[in-house]
Design an enzyme around this catalytic site. Structure first.
Site, PDB file in Angstrom:
ATOM      1  N   TYR A  43       0.804  -1.213   0.000  1.00 14.74           N
ATOM      2  CA  TYR A  43       0.000   0.000   0.000  1.00 14.74           C
ATOM      3  C   TYR A  43       0.839   1.267   0.000  1.00 14.74           C
ATOM      4  O   TYR A  43       0.530   2.232  -0.668  1.00 14.74           O
ATOM      5  CB  TYR A  43      -0.874  -0.058   1.250  1.00 14.74           C
ATOM      6  CG  TYR A  43      -1.671   1.162   1.555  1.00 14.74           C
ATOM      7  CD1 TYR A  43      -2.817   1.453   0.815  1.00 14.74           C
ATOM      8  CD2 TYR A  43      -1.315   2.020   2.589  1.00 14.74           C
ATOM      9  CE1 TYR A  43      -3.577   2.562   1.110  1.00 14.74           C
ATOM     10  CE2 TYR A  43      -2.070   3.130   2.892  1.00 14.74           C
ATOM     11  CZ  TYR A  43      -3.198   3.393   2.149  1.00 14.74           C
ATOM     12  OH  TYR A  43      -3.940   4.495   2.439  1.00 14.74           O
ATOM     13  N   TYR A  75     -10.622  -2.040   4.731  1.00 10.92           N
ATOM     14  CA  TYR A  75     -11.018  -1.865   6.131  1.00 10.92           C
ATOM     15  C   TYR A  75     -12.053  -2.897   6.611  1.00 10.92           C
ATOM     16  O   TYR A  75     -12.491  -2.816   7.758  1.00 10.92           O
ATOM     17  CB  TYR A  75     -11.602  -0.453   6.313  1.00 10.92           C
ATOM     18  CG  TYR A  75     -10.577   0.665   6.364  1.00 10.92           C
ATOM     19  CD1 TYR A  75      -9.654   0.864   5.350  1.00 10.92           C
ATOM     20  CD2 TYR A  75     -10.546   1.540   7.455  1.00 10.92           C
ATOM     21  CE1 TYR A  75      -8.732   1.901   5.409  1.00 10.92           C
ATOM     22  CE2 TYR A  75      -9.630   2.585   7.519  1.00 10.92           C
ATOM     23  CZ  TYR A  75      -8.730   2.757   6.490  1.00 10.92           C
ATOM     24  OH  TYR A  75      -7.815   3.788   6.551  1.00 10.92           O
ATOM     25  N   HIS A  89      -9.666  10.452   8.384  1.00  5.43           N
ATOM     26  CA  HIS A  89      -8.501  10.279   7.490  1.00  5.43           C
ATOM     27  C   HIS A  89      -8.180  11.630   6.849  1.00  5.43           C
ATOM     28  O   HIS A  89      -9.081  12.452   6.660  1.00  5.43           O
ATOM     29  CB  HIS A  89      -8.863   9.252   6.399  1.00  5.43           C
ATOM     30  CG  HIS A  89      -7.682   8.707   5.643  1.00  5.43           C
ATOM     31  ND1 HIS A  89      -6.995   9.433   4.710  1.00  5.43           N
ATOM     32  CD2 HIS A  89      -7.071   7.486   5.692  1.00  5.43           C
ATOM     33  CE1 HIS A  89      -6.013   8.692   4.213  1.00  5.43           C
ATOM     34  NE2 HIS A  89      -6.029   7.496   4.795  1.00  5.43           N
ATOM     35  N   GLY A  90      -6.939  11.836   6.470  1.00  2.43           N
ATOM     36  CA  GLY A  90      -6.563  13.035   5.713  1.00  2.43           C
ATOM     37  C   GLY A  90      -7.285  13.037   4.372  1.00  2.43           C
ATOM     38  O   GLY A  90      -7.510  11.968   3.791  1.00  2.43           O
ATOM     39  N   THR A 122      -2.216  17.621   6.020  1.00  2.00           N
ATOM     40  CA  THR A 122      -1.166  18.561   6.435  1.00  2.00           C
ATOM     41  C   THR A 122       0.095  18.305   5.635  1.00  2.00           C
ATOM     42  O   THR A 122       0.624  17.195   5.661  1.00  2.00           O
ATOM     43  CB  THR A 122      -0.827  18.347   7.937  1.00  2.00           C
ATOM     44  OG1 THR A 122      -2.043  18.274   8.671  1.00  2.00           O
ATOM     45  CG2 THR A 122       0.064  19.434   8.471  1.00  2.00           C
ATOM     46  N   ASP A 204      23.764  -8.225 -26.089  1.00  2.00           N
ATOM     47  CA  ASP A 204      23.771  -8.792 -24.724  1.00  2.00           C
ATOM     48  C   ASP A 204      24.783  -9.936 -24.648  1.00  2.00           C
ATOM     49  O   ASP A 204      24.406 -11.103 -24.529  1.00  2.00           O
ATOM     50  CB  ASP A 204      22.330  -9.259 -24.412  1.00  2.00           C
ATOM     51  CG  ASP A 204      22.194  -9.849 -23.020  1.00  2.00           C
ATOM     52  OD1 ASP A 204      23.051  -9.578 -22.169  1.00  2.00           O
ATOM     53  OD2 ASP A 204      21.204 -10.586 -22.800  1.00  2.00           O
TER      54      ASP A 204
HETATM   55  C1  SPV Z   1      18.025 -10.421 -18.902  1.00  2.00           C
HETATM   56  O1  SPV Z   1      17.013  -9.751 -18.652  1.00  2.00           O
HETATM   57  O2  SPV Z   1      19.068  -9.907 -19.322  1.00  2.00           O
HETATM   58  C2  SPV Z   1      18.023 -11.866 -18.674  1.00  2.00           C
HETATM   59  C3  SPV Z   1      16.764 -12.612 -18.775  1.00  2.00           C
HETATM   60  O3  SPV Z   1      19.083 -12.420 -18.483  1.00  2.00           O
HETATM   61  S1  SPV Z   1      16.657 -13.231 -20.350  1.00  2.00           S
HETATM   62  O4  SPV Z   1      16.791 -12.138 -21.291  1.00  2.00           O
HETATM   63  O5  SPV Z   1      15.387 -13.902 -20.478  1.00  2.00           O
HETATM   64  O6  SPV Z   1      17.754 -14.183 -20.537  1.00  2.00           O
HETATM   65 MG    MG Z   2      20.749 -11.257 -18.910  1.00  2.00          MG
END
Ligand code: SPV
Ligand code: MG
Length: 431
Positions: A43, A75, A89-90, A122, A204
């Site tokens: 929350y 609640y 409550h505010g 406030t 990557d």
């Molecule tokens: C990333 O987010 O870089 C990961 C997850 O390693 S995946 O891309 O699914 O391998």
């Molecule tokens: Mg990764």
């Protein structure tokens, strides 16, 4: 005597709370509800003092007659328990996601003739200062680092969203939604190697070096408080990994996930379409052991990611590795799959949980995206990571805008789908 009820979710009492109590006193006996840790996380913000201490604190406020625990942001239960004549409550909950809660309280009260009192919220320099101080405390490395372990204990599933910049960090930090009368927000951030590399226009393949990855973490930690899980790829050479562990701890990162591959790492979602080599159990166990030996804090987690299902080495291999990596000291297991059907993930989790009831399980449901967090939790999953959805939603939106401006030789045609200038300049908090 009439009963007046108010719910507090604060760790520090300021003028706003005192004002509510002053007003409440005029109507009768004052009962304060302390929102439980579990409810508070969804929350509001992560508590900086434990629930019991908050109860003690609220009891010391002059004018408070009794303190009870409110275990849900809704609640219903507390109203049944307390049967207050008034809830106070505010008036800040008259708009935004909290309005749904206010509407529901109004309905509940109306059903037995109770009354809702809104007092002006406030917000002065003192309140602002306390607010800021709490935020800064939560952002400190030692606080942030231990929060992941705390969350795993406190919540059925730690909902984790990808962040690769200050801005995406702010989105994960601040996005709160109301759905079916309940509020929800993300618990943690994933610094994905895929998205961090993509944001830099790089593949990557562990090309973005650690110094640059750490810079991304710092951009995020400067403007957020939520805990961070770092995608450490293969962890690199063991001799290098031990330094990475120390740096991540110092930065306040809660966990690193390293995958059991070696050589040139490619993204897992390529699967067997590209050549990828899995490290042996012995090689990878040695890296985990070295990392655990290097770590200085008790809170930091090294999570072992198993690529057996990605590389089609079978369930038995995945499980054998999982048990071996836990034995080597891994604080958690991430199991990955690129199948659309979550069946193999479920099978792994059930088989792993049959033998290991406690080691946290992490999953990344990018391909098997039909399964819900709740279903995954039923199979023993503790952390769900949405690894790349922010990047994948921003990219097509930006590309379309670039194309349309080129097409029309002006920006009018794209304006309707853009955030307003006013919104963008007020998006970032100023000190
Ligand atoms: C990333 O987010 O870089 C990961 C997850 O390693 S995946 O891309 O699914 O391998
Ligand atoms: Mg990764």
């Amino acid at each position: 005597m009439k009963k007046v009820y108010t719910c507090f979710c604060t760790d520090v009492i300021h003028d706003g709370h005192l004002n509510i109590i002053e007003n409440a006193k005029k109507y009768g006996r004052v009962i304060v509800g302390a929102l439980s840790d579990k409810a508070l996380i969804r929350y509001n913000r992560f508590p900086t003092v434990p629930q019991e201490e908050r109860v003690r604190l609220y009891k010391t406020i002059e004018g408070v007659d009794d303190v009870v625990i409110q275990d849900d942001m809704m609640y219903d239960d507390v109203i049944t328990l307390v049967q207050p004549d008034y809830i106070i409550h505010g008036n800040n909950w008259q708009e935004g996601p909290e309005k749904a809660i206010r509407d529901h309280v109004e309905e509940l009260l109306a059903s037995y003739g109770g009354e809702l009192i809104d007092v002006p919220y406030t917000y002065n320099e003192g309140v602002k200062k306390i607010d800021m101080r709490l935020k800064e405390k939560l952002a400190m490395p030692e606080f942030r680092r231990k929060r992941l372990r705390q969350l795993i204990e406190m919540t059925p599933v730690v909902k984790t969203m990808e962040a690769h910049s200050g801005l995406t960090g702010l989105i994960v930090e601040k996005t709160v939604v109301e759905h079916d009368g309940k509020l929800d927000q993300f618990d943690a951030m994933w610094v994905s190697s895929l998205c961090d590399s993509t944001a830099k226009g790089k593949p990557d393949i562990e090309l973005v070096d650690m110094t640059s990855r750490f810079r991304t973490i710092e951009d995020i930690t400067e403007v957020t408080t939520k805990p961070i899980i770092f995608d450490g790829d293969t962890g690199g050479l063991t001799e290098h990994f031990v330094y990475t562990v120390r740096s991540l701890e110092r930065l306040g990162v809660s966990a690193v996930i390293i995958e059991d591959k070696k050589g040139l790492k490619k993204n897992s979602l390529f699967g067997t379409e590209v050549e990828q080599t899995q490290a042996t159990i012995e090689e990878f166990s040695e890296k985990i052991r070295a990392g655990k030996n290097a770590q200085l804090s008790d809170d930091f987690m090294i999570i072992a990611r198993i690529e057996s299902l990605i590389l089609e080495q079978g369930m038995e291999d995945a499980l054998e590795r999982a048990f071996a990596f836990v034995k080597a000291g891994a604080d958690g297991i991430m199991i990955h799959s690129r199948k659309k059907d979550p069946a193999e993930i479920i099978e792994f989790c059930d088989k792993f949980r049959a033998e290991d009831k406690t080691t946290p399980i992490v999953v990344v449901p990018s391909s098997f995206n039909t399964i819900t967090e709740e279903e995954l939790a039923e199979h023993g999953v503790n952390i769900v990571i949405y690894a790349n959805q922010l990047t994948r939603s921003a990219f097509p939106a930006m590309q379309k805008t670039a194309e349309d401006i080129l097409k029309y030789h002006r920006a009018k045609e794209v304006d309707d789908r853009l955030m307003s200038i006013k919104d963008i300049i007020t998006l970032i908090d100023e000190l």
